[in-house]
Design an enzyme around this catalytic site. Sequence first.
Site, short mmCIF file in Angstrom:
data_model
loop_
_atom_site.label_atom_id
_atom_site.label_comp_id
_atom_site.label_asym_id
_atom_site.label_seq_id
_atom_site.Cartn_x
_atom_site.Cartn_y
_atom_site.Cartn_z
N GLY A 208 0.82 -1.21 0.00
CA GLY A 208 0.00 0.00 0.00
C GLY A 208 0.85 1.26 0.00
O GLY A 208 0.56 2.22 -0.73
N CYS A 209 1.90 1.26 0.82
CA CYS A 209 2.82 2.40 0.86
C CYS A 209 3.47 2.61 -0.50
O CYS A 209 3.60 3.74 -0.99
CB CYS A 209 3.92 2.17 1.90
SG CYS A 209 3.33 1.85 3.58
#
Length: 270
Positions: A208-209
């Site tokens: 996600g990052c």
Amino acid sequence: MKTVLTIAGSDSGGGAGIQADIKTMTMNGVFAASAVTALTAQNTVGVQGIYEVTPAFLELQMESVFSDLRPDAVKIGMVSSAPLVEAIAGKLREYRAERIVVDPVMVATSGARLIAPEAVETLCSRLFPLADVLTPTIPEAEVLCGEQIETAADMEKAAAEIGEKYNCAVLLKGGHARNDANDLLWAGGKLRWFYGRRIDNPNTHGTGCTLSSAIAANLAKGFDMAQAVERAKDYVSSALAYGLDKGAGSGPMAHNFALTGRFAEEAPGI
């Protein structure tokens, strides 16, 4: 080079957070600056501890970057408390930040909760209205829209509701869906699916990052929202498909420098 500021927590394991953001931005051809919201004792299997910076020190970090480097885009990740959210929102308004990507990090891949319950309301009321795009997972979107999401139609409804409520684009990530890895972009009243195959790789810590950082990097370089999302999804899929195995470190997101092809070519000096 364009500059992107990441405002997020530090991951001591190196696979997510600030560390993943910097690696991703570098490999996508932009200069990465950072403002750390918290230190975490963390690895691929869990979060063992969180130590927040003070709001005043977070503001000072942001002032140092904006007054000198002037970011072309901003990515916001883990913000664990309401006072830190307030500090970020205030400085973004003060410096009239542009191209803001907010990854509403609430729960880590391991299941650890990364934000205080009372901070969620502040996140929604103070930070989301400043965003150009939000990048929630399905569980995070369920929190934001208050409804269960099980089907593609549910995803479309939720993305539209969230986007209309906060007047921004929404990339609803399908990685938590059972049978696919399809992401949905709602932008300007229009829906667009980005289809992907589920890659058989257990090392998903930091995906996600990495995705939100890649979106911010591509927005900074002048790509429109759909192009930025498409390029970011391609990048993450490549990292999962070709990253080193867990025995070599903390998962594929920690090994962005192992990538070759056009991403490496776009990163001057690597």
